[in-house]
Design a protein around this motif. Structure first.
Motif, short mmCIF file in Angstrom:
data_model
loop_
_atom_site.label_atom_id
_atom_site.label_comp_id
_atom_site.label_asym_id
_atom_site.label_seq_id
_atom_site.Cartn_x
_atom_site.Cartn_y
_atom_site.Cartn_z
N ASP A 118 0.81 -1.21 0.00
CA ASP A 118 0.00 0.00 0.00
C ASP A 118 0.85 1.26 0.00
OD1 ASP A 118 -2.41 1.53 0.28
OD2 ASP A 118 -1.87 1.83 2.38
N ASN A 141 -8.33 -2.36 -6.20
CA ASN A 141 -7.35 -3.46 -6.08
C ASN A 141 -7.29 -4.35 -7.31
OD1 ASN A 141 -6.84 -2.50 -3.55
ND2 ASN A 141 -7.77 -4.19 -2.44
N LEU A 181 -2.04 -8.88 -7.02
CA LEU A 181 -2.95 -8.91 -5.89
C LEU A 181 -4.13 -9.79 -6.24
CD1 LEU A 181 -2.76 -7.46 -3.15
CD2 LEU A 181 -4.35 -5.77 -4.01
N ARG A 216 -3.74 -5.04 0.37
CA ARG A 216 -2.49 -4.42 -0.10
C ARG A 216 -1.37 -4.52 0.94
NH1 ARG A 216 -4.84 1.36 -2.26
NH2 ARG A 216 -6.64 0.56 -3.40
N GLU A 274 -10.30 -3.94 3.91
CA GLU A 274 -10.22 -2.84 2.95
C GLU A 274 -11.60 -2.66 2.37
OE1 GLU A 274 -7.09 -3.68 0.18
OE2 GLU A 274 -5.50 -3.40 1.66
#
Length: 501
Positions: A250, A435, A441, A447, A454
């Motif tokens: 992140d 994302n 990912l 992240r 999230e």
């Protein structure tokens, strides 16, 4: 602390050749803080065990150590777990005692280091966040992991177990070089501490020792951050190199991760950066981790964009007293200190280590007295009432809430919006809708390894609306970073404004 490695490879005494240590005699080596002793409790053709016993002197560990002697309780420097827990001290001893074996060299039997052996390892003891973490670190490398718990007090079983465990590892076929390397990297990660300065050479050391296996490890982010003591200047570039430039963390990815506008589109519709904003206040700056695009233009990392966007919003309010909740290493605090209208800033974080780094980053001990009175750093939790948080006009929570379990947000809400009640509250958080643009990912992954959740844009907006309704605030939602059609911007911010009663 004691480490043993056993093998039943035939002849088992070849272990002595691999380690360059004669099974027939005890060898002692001077190490930082004490001595390491290498000996063989058993050495037969059928089974051979080498032991590394690290004997640290608690008084010797303190001599020459910097830092305030008054930290913790009166005898903390002398009464602690450092002499008993597998840590960076043991890693350093491994490197010094078995460095040749770690490098895969054997003069007498040059083909032996490439031989896979049945190996059993015992470490007494390791410190870990929980009994599951040794498994999460070692099982992906093919080990069979067994954990022995240690009670806090054997005479009082109701107290439960401590955070110390005896670790047993078994592997049916692995090079000794690999086992030593895994232990060298992962034991300090479990302990989450290091006894020496972390610099660029430490990042290179991790890449050297972990380059063959760490990129594929599912906990590579957790391992890298802990190994490098959460120092973003080293963690982020190291993760990028491990992942061959794919930025997933992140605080690592930047505004130009996704395909941006072409040079022609940029020329037709220039997007101003922080330093070129009309009337931009002087505290806005280019971050030290900025990237350079093909035209040579610097672009702020997303992390720096978030901080500067929040700082600019606060600047426009011209408050006198500001809270930075979850201040971390003090990057936002530094921007706030450059706003002359702010008379007092309070930074709070749950991590004592993060606060120490913030104090160092801000050069608090070198500040002129008048400037020093403008800022304080305190340790505290947003989950408990704290009278020190009252009386502030603005509070900022930059990338904080997602590090808490969702069921604990009610407690945070009560503290910030119910008790402290600043006139303005800024909350930022990752946008989960975004994302899907990150190839590395997978669906359902976060992240950052420490994120508990999230939220999508809809979930974030619903939470903000509920908080505002319950506590008498108005809300304004803002995007953070470059917006992409269909998924929004990488981060999101809500601005809470208290409705006058």
């Amino acid at each position: 602390m004691l480490l043993t490695i056993s093998t039943t490879y035939q002849p088992a005494t070849d272990l002595g050749y691999l380690l360059h240590k004669n099974p027939a005699r005890l060898q002692s080596i001077e190490v930082a803080g004490g001595q390491a002793h290498v000996f063989y409790p058993e050495a037969t053709a059928e089974r051979c065990t080498v032991a590394l016993l690290l004997d640290l002197d608690p008084v010797g560990l303190v001599r020459g150590r910097g830092g305030a002697s008054g930290e913790g309780f009166a005898l903390e420097q002398y009464v602690n777990d450092r002499p008993y827990v597998a840590s960076s001290f043991l890693s350093a001893a491994l490197s010094k005692a078995f460095g040749t074996a770690m490098n895969g060299t054997c003069k007498d039997k040059p083909d032996l280091p490439a031989q896979t052996l049945p190996l059993a390892v015992k470490v007494a003891v390791v410190s870990a966040p929980g009994p599951d973490w040794p498994r999460r670190l070692f099982e992906p490398l093919g080990y069979e992991v067994e954990i022995e718990t240690t009670p806090l007090d054997p005479t009082i079983p109701e107290w439960g177990d401590s955070r110390y465990y005896t670790l047993h590892l078994r592997h049916e076929g692995l090079r000794l070089q690999d086992v030593l390397t895994h232990l060298y990297v992962l034991l300090p990660v479990l302990d989450n501490d290091k006894h020496y300065y972390i610099g660029e050479n430490e990042a290179e050391k991790l890449l050297h020792r972990g380059g063959d296996w760490l990129p594929q490890h599912p906990e590579r982010g957790f391992i890298t951050r802990r190994y490098l003591r959460y120092l973003a200047a080293y963690v982020n570039p190291t993760l990028e190199r491990l992942m061959e430039g794919d930025k997933v963390e992140d605080d690592t990815f930047t505004a130009n991760l996704t395909p941006g506008p072409s040079p022609k589109e940029r020329e037709a519709n220039p997007e101003p950066d922080a330093s070129s904003l009309s009337g931009a206040p002087s505290f806005l700056e280019r971050g030290s981790g900025d990237e350079v695009d093909a035209k040579g233009d610097q672009r702020l990392s997303l992390h720096d964009q978030r901080l500067q966007q929040v700082a600019h919003e606060i600047y426009q309010l011209a408050p006198k007293r500001v809270l930075d909740l979850g201040c971390g290493e003090g990057k936002l605090l530094r921007l706030l200190l450059r706003q002359p209208k702010i008379e007092y800033i309070l930074g709070m974080d749950v991590s004592h280590q993060a606060l120490a780094r913030a104090a160092q980053r801000l050069h608090l001990d070198e500040m002129p007295p008048r400037q020093r009175t403008r800022i304080d750093l305190i340790q505290g939790s947003l989950l408990y009432r704290d009278e020190r948080l009252a009386g502030f006009e603005v509070a900022a929570l930059v990338e904080v809430i997602e590090h808490l379990d969702e069921n604990r947000l009610t407690a945070l809400e009560a503290v910030v919006f119910g008790q402290a009640r600043p006139a303005h509250v800024f909350v930022t958080s990752p946008n989960a809708d975004y994302n899907q643009l990150f190839e590395k990912l997978n669906a359902g992954e976060f992240r950052h390894d420490d994120h508990r959740f999230e939220w999508s844009r809809a979930e974030f907006a619903a939470w903000a609306a509920g908080v505002a309704e319950r506590h008498g605030y108005e809300v304004r939602l803002e995007r953070m970073g470059e917006e992409v059609e269909g998924v929004g911007a990488p981060s999101q911010m809500v601005v809470f404004t208290l409705i006058p009663s």
